[in-house]
Design a protein around this motif. Structure first.
Motif, PDB file in Angstrom:
ATOM      1  N   PRO A  14      -2.231 -16.026  -3.888  1.00  0.00           N
ATOM      2  CA  PRO A  14      -1.445 -16.032  -3.330  1.00  0.00           C
ATOM      3  C   PRO A  14      -2.278 -14.740  -2.281  1.00  0.00           C
ATOM      4  CG  PRO A  14      -0.065 -15.530  -5.029  1.00  0.00           C
ATOM      5  CD  PRO A  14      -1.065 -15.680  -5.703  1.00  0.00           C
ATOM      6  N   ILE A  15      -2.210 -14.954  -1.576  1.00  0.00           N
ATOM      7  CA  ILE A  15      -2.793 -13.669  -0.531  1.00  0.00           C
ATOM      8  C   ILE A  15      -2.685 -12.350  -0.631  1.00  0.00           C
ATOM      9  CG2 ILE A  15      -3.512 -12.918   1.734  1.00  0.00           C
ATOM     10  CD1 ILE A  15      -5.581 -15.171   0.977  1.00  0.00           C
ATOM     11  N   PRO A  16      -3.172 -11.332  -1.839  1.00  0.00           N
ATOM     12  CA  PRO A  16      -2.206  -9.813  -1.724  1.00  0.00           C
ATOM     13  C   PRO A  16      -1.780  -9.210  -0.596  1.00  0.00           C
ATOM     14  CG  PRO A  16      -4.615  -9.847  -2.127  1.00  0.00           C
ATOM     15  CD  PRO A  16      -4.243 -11.069  -2.466  1.00  0.00           C
ATOM     16  N   LEU A  17      -0.920  -8.067  -0.602  1.00  0.00           N
ATOM     17  CA  LEU A  17      -0.867  -7.118   0.499  1.00  0.00           C
ATOM     18  C   LEU A  17      -1.355  -5.811  -0.024  1.00  0.00           C
ATOM     19  CD1 LEU A  17       3.264  -7.729   1.213  1.00  0.00           C
ATOM     20  CD2 LEU A  17       1.053  -8.053   2.627  1.00  0.00           C
ATOM     21  N   HIS A  18      -1.642  -4.815   0.299  1.00  0.00           N
ATOM     22  CA  HIS A  18      -2.326  -3.926   0.086  1.00  0.00           C
ATOM     23  C   HIS A  18      -1.194  -3.229  -0.373  1.00  0.00           C
ATOM     24  CE1 HIS A  18      -3.577   0.334  -0.565  1.00  0.00           C
ATOM     25  NE2 HIS A  18      -4.509   0.570  -0.451  1.00  0.00           N
ATOM     26  N   LYS A  72      -1.360 -24.547 -11.492  1.00  0.00           N
ATOM     27  CA  LYS A  72      -0.243 -22.880 -12.240  1.00  0.00           C
ATOM     28  C   LYS A  72      -0.886 -21.365 -11.449  1.00  0.00           C
ATOM     29  CE  LYS A  72      -2.719 -23.491 -17.570  1.00  0.00           C
ATOM     30  NZ  LYS A  72      -3.423 -23.337 -17.980  1.00  0.00           N
ATOM     31  N   LEU A  73      -0.410 -20.720 -11.680  1.00  0.00           N
ATOM     32  CA  LEU A  73       0.016 -19.669 -10.531  1.00  0.00           C
ATOM     33  C   LEU A  73      -0.709 -18.064 -11.255  1.00  0.00           C
ATOM     34  CD1 LEU A  73       1.071 -18.425  -7.905  1.00  0.00           C
ATOM     35  CD2 LEU A  73       3.252 -17.896  -9.115  1.00  0.00           C
ATOM     36  N   LYS A  74      -1.823 -18.077 -10.533  1.00  0.00           N
ATOM     37  CA  LYS A  74      -2.459 -16.567 -10.841  1.00  0.00           C
ATOM     38  C   LYS A  74      -2.191 -16.257 -10.133  1.00  0.00           C
ATOM     39  CE  LYS A  74      -4.597 -18.078 -14.531  1.00  0.00           C
ATOM     40  NZ  LYS A  74      -4.419 -17.566 -15.885  1.00  0.00           N
ATOM     41  N   LEU A  75      -0.447 -14.167  -9.628  1.00  0.00           N
ATOM     42  CA  LEU A  75      -1.000 -13.726  -8.482  1.00  0.00           C
ATOM     43  C   LEU A  75      -1.575 -12.717  -8.906  1.00  0.00           C
ATOM     44  CD1 LEU A  75       3.055 -13.099  -9.758  1.00  0.00           C
ATOM     45  CD2 LEU A  75       2.872 -14.005  -7.364  1.00  0.00           C
ATOM     46  N   ASN A  76      -2.326 -12.157  -9.891  1.00  0.00           N
ATOM     47  CA  ASN A  76      -3.035 -11.398  -9.752  1.00  0.00           C
ATOM     48  C   ASN A  76      -4.775 -11.813  -9.656  1.00  0.00           C
ATOM     49  OD1 ASN A  76      -1.263  -8.711  -9.582  1.00  0.00           O
ATOM     50  ND2 ASN A  76      -1.126  -9.890 -11.437  1.00  0.00           N
ATOM     51  N   GLY A  77      -5.550 -12.730  -9.185  1.00  0.00           N
ATOM     52  CA  GLY A  77      -6.316 -13.386  -9.348  1.00  0.00           C
ATOM     53  C   GLY A  77      -7.640 -12.729  -7.906  1.00  0.00           C
ATOM     54  N   LEU A  78      -6.435 -12.147  -6.578  1.00  0.00           N
ATOM     55  CA  LEU A  78      -7.430 -11.080  -5.653  1.00  0.00           C
ATOM     56  C   LEU A  78      -6.256 -10.506  -5.648  1.00  0.00           C
ATOM     57  CD1 LEU A  78      -9.612 -12.409  -3.596  1.00  0.00           C
ATOM     58  CD2 LEU A  78      -7.921 -12.971  -2.372  1.00  0.00           C
ATOM     59  N   ALA A  79      -6.893  -9.097  -4.856  1.00  0.00           N
ATOM     60  CA  ALA A  79      -6.333  -7.778  -4.757  1.00  0.00           C
ATOM     61  C   ALA A  79      -6.411  -7.500  -3.319  1.00  0.00           C
ATOM     62  CB  ALA A  79      -7.418  -6.554  -5.891  1.00  0.00           C
ATOM     63  N   ARG A  80      -6.255  -6.707  -3.252  1.00  0.00           N
ATOM     64  CA  ARG A  80      -6.200  -6.023  -1.543  1.00  0.00           C
ATOM     65  C   ARG A  80      -6.418  -4.669  -1.825  1.00  0.00           C
ATOM     66  NH1 ARG A  80      -4.764  -7.547   4.746  1.00  0.00           N
ATOM     67  NH2 ARG A  80      -4.185  -9.379   3.302  1.00  0.00           N
ATOM     68  N   GLY A 133      -9.123  -9.811  -8.237  1.00  0.00           N
ATOM     69  CA  GLY A 133      -8.189  -9.403  -9.287  1.00  0.00           C
ATOM     70  C   GLY A 133      -9.033  -8.809 -10.403  1.00  0.00           C
ATOM     71  N   GLN A 134      -7.646  -8.469 -11.275  1.00  0.00           N
ATOM     72  CA  GLN A 134      -7.185  -8.726 -12.694  1.00  0.00           C
ATOM     73  C   GLN A 134      -7.507  -9.145 -13.490  1.00  0.00           C
ATOM     74  OE1 GLN A 134      -4.124  -6.293 -13.413  1.00  0.00           O
ATOM     75  NE2 GLN A 134      -2.768  -7.027 -13.664  1.00  0.00           N
ATOM     76  N   GLU A 135      -6.664 -10.720 -12.590  1.00  0.00           N
ATOM     77  CA  GLU A 135      -7.178 -11.695 -13.735  1.00  0.00           C
ATOM     78  C   GLU A 135      -8.639 -12.455 -13.958  1.00  0.00           C
ATOM     79  OE1 GLU A 135      -2.509 -14.439 -13.936  1.00  0.00           O
ATOM     80  OE2 GLU A 135      -2.896 -13.204 -12.256  1.00  0.00           O
TER      81      GLU A 135
END
Length: 225
Positions: A109-113, A139-147, A173-175
């Motif tokens: 998902p596109i992350p929020l700050h 498969k879901l990677k919630l923290n693949g991207l970080a804002r 992101g951390q993942e």
């Protein structure tokens, strides 16, 4: 006795019902039947019409009318439950019309700050992605991207100001930081308009050697062709 049970069941049903966030009618679902019909009328006939380079986009619906209202309620009126049916419809459309049927991408998902997520209490794109993955089995990677940079709201900004606003807004992101995914990434967001957010996110991932398949969005404001 039978009447008593019937009355109790009716009373319980009344308590279990909530109000439709779009019209305030009582409903046991996220939307009442009437609003569900109105929303589904906004579904795009050709969800892959924007599936083209440099950023292929898959869109479930047209951004306007009841869809615009539903997304606004989800984001700004503390109605996170709206994400569930929207993600479900997006997932069903992907299964029926996926341009990459042989691909098994990981969903990000596109992350929020962090400050905006703390204020809103949830990231609507993440909730949509969860529902999307329940339907598609991806498969879901919630923290693949970080804002990593707080940006101002995109609404009302010119195209050039949107690009500037989102420059270097994201980081891996951390993942994925220590182990890039062995499958392409499929980004998820609620809306795709000018594409500034998607371009910034895709650029960050690709610069780090991560393959991006494209983006799926509940609604697109871009016309076909």
């Amino acid at each position: 006795m039978h009447t008593w049970i019937k009355n109790l069941a009716g009373l319980l049903n009344l308590f279990l019902q909530s109000h439709c966030p779009l019209c305030q009618r009582a409903t046991s679902q996220e939307f009442c039947q009437n609003c569900t019909r109105q929303l589904q009328k906004c579904q795009r006939q050709d969800p892959i019409s924007l599936w083209q380079e440099p950023i292929p986009v898959f869109g479930w619906g047209e951004y306007g009318g009841p869809v615009k209202r539903a997304i606004a309620a989800m984001k700004y009126e503390n109605q996170p439950q709206i994400a569930r049916p929207l993600g479900q419809w997006l997932g069903e459309a992907w299964l029926l019309n996926s341009p990459k049927r042989d691909s098994q991408p990981v969903v990000v998902p596109i992350p929020l700050h962090a400050s905006k997520q703390k204020q809103r209490k949830y990231n609507q794109a993440a909730l949509i992605a969860q529902s999307f993955c329940e339907v598609t089995g991806l498969k879901l990677k919630l923290n693949g991207l970080a804002r990593v940079r707080e940006t101002e709201a995109q609404f009302g900004l010119s195209v050039s100001k949107r690009e500037k606003n989102l420059a270097q807004a994201f980081a891996v992101g951390q993942e994925f930081r220590h182990r890039p995914p062995n499958a392409p990434v499929l980004l998820v967001d609620d809306i795709y308009t000018t594409g500034a957010t998607a371009r910034s996110a895709v650029q960050t991932l690709r610069q780090n050697g991560i393959v991006v398949l494209g983006l799926v969005a509940v609604a697109t404001a871009v016309k076909d062709g």
